[in-house]
Motif scaffolding. Structure first.
Motif: not given
Length: 307
Positions: A96-100, A102-105, A129-134, A136-144
């Motif tokens: 939930i935190y990671a998704n939040f 990611v949306l800011l990203g 996006l880096a904070i999101a990855a902290l 949930y790691f796989w949210s770093i994929l959105f860096f793409v």
């Protein structure tokens, strides 16, 4: 009649979404978690609920600010209905935190359309996006998405390509510093590691089969028209629409890679998919089909509650 309620942005729509999201949280805790209700439990769930609802408001802001729909509220209604259909998406606080974040990203990436404050937006997007990855790691994929956006805008400024990586490095260094201070260890604070699982047995239930079928069939059908409709958009807006499309693909990849497939991993898919399906509902000419399309999405979550 149903579509007429949400085809314009109205305060009542946010009230409806608020209660649908609240019902999703109640369903999760009553039907799936069944944890004892204590003061700390209530406060934790209340906080998670408001983080989730604020994420919906961020989604609405992104869509409205960047004209990703025709000023309707379909995207937030669809998002809340997805939550109700699969309340297990709310079972993991870290996601939930990671998704939040990611949306800011997303917000900063899509706002690159204006081509103003580009350096700041690129840094901010990578930072969130880096904070999101902290969490949930796989949210770093959105860096793409940052790389995709730079390619779509054919940005040849080498600084613009380096800035996102400086955003990642900034979060990494801050996190290591905190870890040293608090735990006297470089990497103790990192609680999200790159694990992968291809075991999909948890999806072998009627609920998951129905929901995955609905999301895949409706999402695929809507995506076909979404892609066709991009060509009709103004040139300056097209990259934003492609970013949403790539976000769906990355959300799907997270589901595939997720080490613990308990349903919470679907949360990353909901935002971009809701935007795509909202666009489809807006462009459908046959009113009866538009009503039927939305009616099915509304009915399915409530039918699932009875299973």
């Amino acid at each position: 009649m149903i579509t007429s309620i949400f085809n314009k942005s109205k305060p009542i729509n946010f009230t409806i979404v608020f209660f649908i999201t609240l019902l999703a949280f109640i369903t999760l805790n009553v039907k799936y978690v069944k944890a004892p209700i204590t003061g700390s439990f209530f406060l934790t769930q209340s906080f998670l609920f408001f983080v989730c609802f604020f994420s919906i408001l961020v989604l609405s802001f992104i869509v409205g600010k960047n004209s990703l729909t025709q000023r309707s509220n379909y995207e937030i209604v669809l998002y809340s209905l997805f939550l109700l259909a699969l309340p297990q998406t709310l079972s993991n606080p870290d996601i939930i935190y990671a998704n939040f974040f990611v949306l800011l990203g997303y917000r900063r990436i899509i706002s690159l359309r204006s081509q103003t404050n580009v350096k700041k937006k690129l840094f901010d997007a990578a930072f969130w996006l880096a904070i999101a990855a902290l969490f949930y790691f796989w949210s770093i994929l959105f860096f793409v998405l940052i790389i995709v956006t730079l390619v779509l805008y054919t940005d040849n400024n080498i600084r613009h390509w380096l800035i996102p990586f400086s955003g990642l490095l900034t979060v990494f260094l801050i996190t290591i510093s905190i870890s040293i201070i608090c735990y006297d260890s470089y990497f103790e604070i990192f609680n999200s590691l790159p694990e992968v699982s291809y075991n999909f047995s948890n999806y072998n239930s009627l609920q998951y089969v129905v929901i995955i079928t609905m999301l895949f069939s409706f999402g695929s059908w809507a995506s076909i028209f979404y892609i066709k409709n991009i060509k009709q958009k103004k040139k300056a807006f097209r990259p934003s629409y492609y970013v949403v499309l790539f976000a769906v693909i990355l959300g799907f990849l997270i589901i595939v890679f997720a080490p613990n497939k308990n349903g919470s991993e679907f949360l990353f898919l909901f935002s971009p998919l809701a935007i795509i399906m909202a666009n489809y509902i807006e462009i459908v000419q046959e009113k009866w089909f538009k009503e039927l399309f939305l009616l099915v999405i509304i009915i399915v979550p409530f039918v699932i509650l009875l299973l």
